[in-house]
Design an enzyme around this catalytic site. Structure first.
Site, short mmCIF file in Angstrom:
data_model
loop_
_atom_site.label_atom_id
_atom_site.label_comp_id
_atom_site.label_asym_id
_atom_site.label_seq_id
_atom_site.Cartn_x
_atom_site.Cartn_y
_atom_site.Cartn_z
N GLY A 7 0.84 -1.21 0.00
CA GLY A 7 0.00 0.00 0.00
C GLY A 7 0.86 1.25 0.00
O GLY A 7 1.44 1.61 1.02
N GLY A 9 0.14 4.38 -0.13
CA GLY A 9 -0.67 5.57 0.13
C GLY A 9 0.09 6.53 1.04
O GLY A 9 1.32 6.63 0.95
N SER A 10 -0.64 7.23 1.90
CA SER A 10 -0.01 8.26 2.72
C SER A 10 1.03 7.68 3.68
O SER A 10 2.22 8.01 3.60
CB SER A 10 -1.08 9.01 3.53
OG SER A 10 -2.14 9.41 2.69
N GLY A 12 2.10 4.50 4.03
CA GLY A 12 3.01 3.56 3.40
C GLY A 12 4.15 4.29 2.71
O GLY A 12 5.32 3.91 2.83
N ASN A 104 -5.73 1.87 11.69
CA ASN A 104 -6.41 2.56 12.77
C ASN A 104 -7.55 1.67 13.28
O ASN A 104 -8.04 0.83 12.55
CB ASN A 104 -6.98 3.88 12.21
CG ASN A 104 -7.18 4.92 13.31
OD1 ASN A 104 -7.00 4.64 14.50
ND2 ASN A 104 -7.56 6.11 12.89
N LYS A 183 -7.08 4.79 21.87
CA LYS A 183 -7.20 5.63 20.69
C LYS A 183 -8.58 5.46 20.05
O LYS A 183 -9.19 6.43 19.57
CB LYS A 183 -6.09 5.28 19.69
CG LYS A 183 -5.96 6.30 18.58
CD LYS A 183 -4.73 6.13 17.72
CE LYS A 183 -4.72 7.18 16.62
NZ LYS A 183 -4.14 6.68 15.38
N ASN A 201 -12.48 20.04 15.61
CA ASN A 201 -12.47 19.38 16.92
C ASN A 201 -12.81 20.36 18.04
O ASN A 201 -13.56 20.04 18.96
CB ASN A 201 -11.09 18.76 17.18
CG ASN A 201 -10.82 17.57 16.28
OD1 ASN A 201 -11.68 17.16 15.49
ND2 ASN A 201 -9.62 17.02 16.36
P1 NAP Z 1 -4.27 5.71 2.00
O1 NAP Z 1 -3.51 6.96 1.74
O2 NAP Z 1 -5.64 5.55 1.43
O3 NAP Z 1 -3.37 4.50 1.48
C1 NAP Z 1 -3.82 3.18 1.42
C2 NAP Z 1 -3.09 2.49 0.27
O4 NAP Z 1 -3.40 1.10 0.27
C3 NAP Z 1 -3.48 3.04 -1.11
O5 NAP Z 1 -2.31 3.46 -1.75
C4 NAP Z 1 -4.08 1.82 -1.81
O6 NAP Z 1 -3.74 1.71 -3.16
C5 NAP Z 1 -3.40 0.70 -1.07
N1 NAP Z 1 -4.08 -0.59 -1.23
C6 NAP Z 1 -5.36 -0.93 -0.94
N2 NAP Z 1 -5.60 -2.21 -1.27
C7 NAP Z 1 -4.44 -2.71 -1.77
C8 NAP Z 1 -4.05 -3.98 -2.30
N3 NAP Z 1 -4.90 -5.01 -2.35
N4 NAP Z 1 -2.78 -4.12 -2.72
C9 NAP Z 1 -1.90 -3.11 -2.69
N5 NAP Z 1 -2.21 -1.88 -2.21
C10 NAP Z 1 -3.47 -1.69 -1.76
O7 NAP Z 1 -4.39 5.43 3.56
P2 NAP Z 1 -3.49 6.02 4.76
O8 NAP Z 1 -3.97 7.38 5.09
O9 NAP Z 1 -2.06 5.80 4.50
O10 NAP Z 1 -3.98 5.09 5.94
C11 NAP Z 1 -3.55 3.73 6.14
C12 NAP Z 1 -3.95 3.33 7.55
O11 NAP Z 1 -3.17 4.09 8.47
C13 NAP Z 1 -5.41 3.61 7.89
O12 NAP Z 1 -5.93 2.61 8.71
C14 NAP Z 1 -5.35 4.93 8.64
O13 NAP Z 1 -6.42 5.12 9.56
C15 NAP Z 1 -4.03 4.77 9.37
N6 NAP Z 1 -3.42 6.06 9.75
C16 NAP Z 1 -3.20 7.03 8.81
C17 NAP Z 1 -2.60 8.23 9.17
C18 NAP Z 1 -2.33 9.32 8.17
O14 NAP Z 1 -1.89 10.40 8.58
N7 NAP Z 1 -2.55 9.14 6.90
C19 NAP Z 1 -2.23 8.44 10.51
C20 NAP Z 1 -2.45 7.43 11.45
C21 NAP Z 1 -3.05 6.25 11.05
P3 NAP Z 1 -4.21 2.73 -4.33
O15 NAP Z 1 -3.27 3.89 -4.23
O16 NAP Z 1 -3.96 1.91 -5.55
O17 NAP Z 1 -5.63 3.05 -4.05
#
Ligand code: NAP
Length: 304
Positions: A7, A9-10, A12, A104, A183, A201
């Site tokens: 993944g 995304g953000s 990752g 999360n 959390k 908030n």
């Molecule tokens: P995000 O930006 O939506 O990233 C998720 C990634 O997972 C996307 O790039 C998506 O791919 C990929 N993905 C989904 N299914 C997949 C698969 N089968 N194979 C390969 N890749 C796959 O999410 P995020 O914000 O990073 O959040 C991830 C987790 O961390 C969540 O549970 C969130 O609550 C937690 N979190 C995030 C933050 C933050 O600041 N962002 C902070 C604390 C906790 P595509 O790009 O192709 O759609």
């Protein structure tokens, strides 16, 4: 060992960029050939924006169906995607692979662990903040900490020095479930109300009674679920967080505002399901869930 990041995304990308920058071998594991092609077309690099400075970082990538064995896997998908994504690489995991779960809320970690019994699952809870400005470009928005732990095995993971060398602020804790429950409770008391009242908030200070009532039920629920430490002074902590993050929009607020699916089933939904299982009366939490799902449905968003 090579780090496979499932993944990009953000979060990752934030992890991948910092590890790769420190010289650690990293592979991005993307969902399919189209995503891999898009990444290669971008030059095979991620851009990390930190303190306003954009830095390109070249990282190898592959799809989930690559044959390369996996010893260390960071699962950085949303909670609702984690189980299916991990199932796609389960056959590649070496015996005793270490799998870090960044999701999360609660619920997704157990689902993932159940489908890879041969791996060591390490749960994480992070207060770091990152967002995608565009594909393959991530902004490190909020410094924080990542707590890591394994509820089944207190011995620390083998990769903590690598995190340290990569500048990833972290701490190993034997009480990771306490952290995740705490959390989750904070999230239940704050995030749904910011969506329903359409506010930052800090504006929840105008809804003091509603917050206090939820905290009473959440405290009771945590105790019934065997999480007395997570229950301690919950209301005080919720009030502190509301003040400290007064100017922020909660993650659930941002998901809804951007028309994205929320992680409700792993947050408020998980709390309500746990209450049912433990026959713990939480009428206001349940009503909150009904109001929230109705609201999401009215916006055309998924309610699971
Ligand atoms: P995000 O930006 O939506 O990233 C998720 C990634 O997972 C996307 O790039 C998506 O791919 C990929 N993905 C989904 N299914 C997949 C698969 N089968 N194979 C390969 N890749 C796959 O999410 P995020 O914000 O990073 O959040 C991830 C987790 O961390 C969540 O549970 C969130 O609550 C937690 N979190 C995030 C933050 C933050 O600041 N962002 C902070 C604390 C906790 P595509 O790009 O192709 O759609």
């Amino acid at each position: 060992a090579i780090w496979h990041i499932l993944g990009a995304g953000s979060l990752g990308s934030l992890w991948a960029a910092r590890l790769a920058r420190a010289g650690v071998p990293v592979r991005l594991v993307l969902r399919n050939a189209a995503r891999l092609q898009a990444y290669q077309a971008n030059g095979g690099c991620l851009t990390l924006v930190e303190n306003g400075v954009a830095q390109p970082i070249f990282i190898s990538a592959q799809t989930t169906d690559s044959a390369e064995p996996i010893e260390r896997l960071l699962v950085a998908c949303k909670a609702y995607d984690a189980e299916q994504a991990v199932a796609q690489v389960a056959a590649r995991l070496r015996a005793n692979a270490e799998v870090i779960l960044l999701q999360n809320g609660l619920g997704s970690q157990d689902a993932v662990a159940a489908c890879i019994p041969h791996a060591r699952c390490i749960f994480a809870s992070s207060t770091e903040g990152a967002f995608r400005e565009s594909d393959w470009r991530v902004v490190f928005a909020g410094h924080g900490y990542t707590w890591l732990g394994d509820a089944r095995e207190p011995a620390p993971a083998t990769f903590l020095q690598t995190l340290h060398d990569s500048g990833i602020a972290h701490e190993w804790t034997p009480d990771i479930l306490t952290r995740l429950w705490r959390k989750l409770a904070l999230n239940c008391a704050i995030n749904p109300l910011t969506v329903l009242h359409d506010c930052r908030n800090g504006s929840l200070q105008d809804h003091h009674c509603e917050v206090a009532t939820l905290c009473v039920e959440l405290t009771d629920l945590l105790e019934r679920c065997g999480q007395p430490v997570a229950a301690q002074d919950l209301h005080t902590e919720v009030q502190r967080v509301i003040k400290a993050t007064a100017a922020n929009y909660s993650s659930m607020y941002q998901d809804v505002a951007n028309g994205r699916r929320t992680e409700i089933s792993y947050l408020l939904g998980y709390a309500c399901a746990a209450a049912l299982r433990h026959r713990c009366a939480v009428p206001h939490l349940q009503q909150l869930q009904t109001r929230l799902t109705t609201h999401l449905a009215s916006k055309g968003l998924r309610t699971d």
